[in-house]
Design a protein around this motif. Sequence first.
Motif, PDB file in Angstrom:
ATOM      1  N   ARG A  95      -5.080 -10.375 115.734  1.00  0.00           N
ATOM      2  CA  ARG A  95      -5.813 -11.493 116.362  1.00  0.00           C
ATOM      3  C   ARG A  95      -4.857 -12.300 117.249  1.00  0.00           C
ATOM      4  O   ARG A  95      -5.182 -12.646 118.392  1.00  0.00           O
ATOM      5  N   PHE A  96      -3.675 -12.600 116.730  1.00  0.00           N
ATOM      6  CA  PHE A  96      -2.667 -13.295 117.527  1.00  0.00           C
ATOM      7  C   PHE A  96      -2.277 -12.460 118.748  1.00  0.00           C
ATOM      8  O   PHE A  96      -2.164 -12.973 119.864  1.00  0.00           O
ATOM      9  N   LEU A  97      -2.055 -11.163 118.530  1.00  0.00           N
ATOM     10  CA  LEU A  97      -1.617 -10.291 119.620  1.00  0.00           C
ATOM     11  C   LEU A  97      -2.643 -10.240 120.747  1.00  0.00           C
ATOM     12  O   LEU A  97      -2.284 -10.261 121.928  1.00  0.00           O
ATOM     13  N   VAL A  98      -3.925 -10.185 120.398  1.00  0.00           N
ATOM     14  CA  VAL A  98      -4.972 -10.155 121.419  1.00  0.00           C
ATOM     15  C   VAL A  98      -4.927 -11.425 122.265  1.00  0.00           C
ATOM     16  O   VAL A  98      -4.974 -11.373 123.506  1.00  0.00           O
ATOM     17  N   LEU A  99      -4.809 -12.579 121.618  1.00  0.00           N
ATOM     18  CA  LEU A  99      -4.788 -13.842 122.360  1.00  0.00           C
ATOM     19  C   LEU A  99      -3.535 -13.958 123.224  1.00  0.00           C
ATOM     20  O   LEU A  99      -3.591 -14.457 124.357  1.00  0.00           O
ATOM     21  N   VAL A 100      -2.419 -13.475 122.732  1.00  0.00           N
ATOM     22  CA  VAL A 100      -1.172 -13.511 123.486  1.00  0.00           C
ATOM     23  C   VAL A 100      -1.248 -12.554 124.681  1.00  0.00           C
ATOM     24  O   VAL A 100      -0.883 -12.905 125.807  1.00  0.00           O
TER      25      VAL A 100
END
Length: 293
Positions: A95-100
Amino acid sequence: MPEGKIIKALSGFYYVVDEGAITQCRGRGIFRKNKITPLVGDDVVFQAENDQEGYILEVKERKNELVRPPIANVDRAFLVFSAVEPAFSPALLDRFLVLVEYNHIEPVICVTKTDLASEPELKRLDEYASGYRAAGYEVIFVSSETEAGVEQLYPYLEGKISVFAGQSGVGKSSLLNVLRPDLELKTNNISSHLGRGKHTTRHVELIEIGDGLVADTPGFSSLEFQEIEAEELGSCFPEISRAGENCKFRGCLHVKEPKCAVKAEVEEGIIPNYRYENYLNFLQEIKERKPRY
């Protein structure tokens, strides 16, 4: 007019650094009228009233901006996840990776508290790390307690604006204290009642570490995909994006379409199952998102 960078925002004041000198500035009223909020990381034009005080006159164009934490022009995100306490969660990391990725920020995955992990837990983490490295991500294992692996982070900091982000209690402040001991950032242990850490960082501030600027950011309180469309999600998974170029149909969402190269790579074990499952879950979440008016 002098130009500088906002390195701290606190109580309506913006602290602008220009050639080593810091000026405490307020924003002009026109910003409120135009609904512009200066952010930490912004490059600005300002007017100094005296040696210490001034006004921000213009906010330069941003290459990106984050809402939580409120910061602009970020080059790199260190996604800090603990091996244990709280347990490593690939679903949350993805989830963090997608937003980043969506914000065109280069991620580095940083796994902390490795000194507390058992041999089976470390083996499981190694398997996850192999999958993320195969996708093209840097994965670094560290311990703030023993300082093992911390020196590997310095080259990634040089000349960049970086954020250290992750859920509360994973050891972001402890890690920054090791990277720059004079910071003495406040840390808190995990709350046994809630199973998560207390927020110990109250504002966003850029601090010098090595030859770069780093923001110690509060744990994200929202990780919703408000801006991302279903067709854009695949580009936020590097290995899905690469494989998707070989799909038969343009605009393939890699769900039920025939001759989908992504599904083929999942079946062959090239793309890890957990990454594909997280992609499908996020895709469903985006499709079910209520429209905003």
